[in-house]
Write a protein that holds these residues in place. Sequence first.
Motif, PDB file in Angstrom:
ATOM      1  N   GLU A  61      49.273  29.541  59.401  1.00  0.00           N
ATOM      2  CA  GLU A  61      48.175  30.320  60.009  1.00  0.00           C
ATOM      3  C   GLU A  61      47.847  31.585  59.034  1.00  0.00           C
ATOM      4  N   SER A  62      49.093  32.212  58.516  1.00  0.00           N
ATOM      5  CA  SER A  62      49.023  33.071  57.298  1.00  0.00           C
ATOM      6  C   SER A  62      48.056  32.698  56.064  1.00  0.00           C
ATOM      7  N   THR A  63      48.242  31.395  56.006  1.00  0.00           N
ATOM      8  CA  THR A  63      47.711  31.000  54.691  1.00  0.00           C
ATOM      9  C   THR A  63      46.106  30.750  54.941  1.00  0.00           C
ATOM     10  N   GLN A  64      45.909  30.146  56.198  1.00  0.00           N
ATOM     11  CA  GLN A  64      44.343  30.004  56.476  1.00  0.00           C
ATOM     12  C   GLN A  64      43.696  31.427  56.411  1.00  0.00           C
ATOM     13  N   CYS A  65      44.372  32.357  57.010  1.00  0.00           N
ATOM     14  CA  CYS A  65      43.763  33.851  57.259  1.00  0.00           C
ATOM     15  C   CYS A  65      43.660  34.341  55.788  1.00  0.00           C
ATOM     16  N   ALA A  66      44.681  33.985  54.759  1.00  0.00           N
ATOM     17  CA  ALA A  66      44.483  34.395  53.538  1.00  0.00           C
ATOM     18  C   ALA A  66      43.037  33.827  52.657  1.00  0.00           C
TER      19      ALA A  66
END
Length: 261
Positions: A61-66
Motif C-alpha cells: 500500500e505504501s508503495t502504491q501511495c509513493a
Amino acid sequence: MNKLEKVFANGKAFIPFITAGHPSLEITEQLVYEMAASGADLIELGIPFSDPIAEGPVIQESTQCALQAGTTTDKIFDMVKRIREKCDVPLAFMTYVNPIFTYGPERFMKKCQELQVDAVIIPDLPYEEHEELRPFCSKYGIALISLIAPTSKDRIRMIAKEAEGFIYCVSSMGVTGVRQNIGNEVEDMIKLVKEVKDIPCAIGFGISTPEQAKRMAQISDGVIVGSAIVKIISQYGVDCVPHVVEYVRTMKNAIATIETR
C-alpha cells in the motif's frame, strides 16, 4: 573499517525500513534525519516498484501511495543528495531487479557511490543470478546484500561464503508483515552462516514489538523493522514523524542493553 562494519561495531544494530515517497519525499527526508538522531544504525529506503512480490499489504500500500505521488528513482536520488548534505547515516536501498535494470545497472550503482549509499538489497534477485549485478556493485563499492530464508537450507553455506556487508535473515516464510510468533529456524540459519564466515546477520520480516526485537537481537547482530514503521506512517500521514521517532527510540532501547557476542 567501512561504514557497514561500523553499523554492527557498537552493539546490536537497529535497522528501520521506510518506503521512499510515502506519504511524500519531504516526509521521507525528515524521517531519515530524525530516525538517525534517534538511534537508527542503518536506514533502508525502499524504491517503490509496481509489483513488490516480497511485500505484505502494508508495504504494498505504501508503495502504491509513493508511486501515485509521482515518486521516481531520480527524485529519490535527489532526496538522498539533500540528505547527504546534513547527515551521514549509513543507507541501503531496498528494491527489485526491474527498477535497477530499467535505470541501467551501471548508472544506478555509480549514482549510489556518488551519494554514499552503502548497500542494495534486492529480494527478487536469486543468489544464482547475483553475477548479473555484482560486477557493477564491486566496481562502485556498493555491497550487494544476500538474503537467506528457512527454505535456503543447503544453500546457506554457499550464500554465506560469497556474502558481503551483512546477511539479511528472513525470519519466516511468506511476505513482509507484522507477526505474533517468529519461528526458531532463524537461529539455526545464523549458526550455519557463522560456521562459514564471521559476517553480521540481521533478522527481518515480522518484528514489531520491543519484546520480539530483544529476542531476535539476542541471537543475531541486529534487527530490521519495516511493516510496523510503515503502518505508523500510514496511520498518521504527514504528522507521522514524532510517532516514528518514539517507536524507533523504544525499539533501539530494547536491544541496546544486550551484550554483543
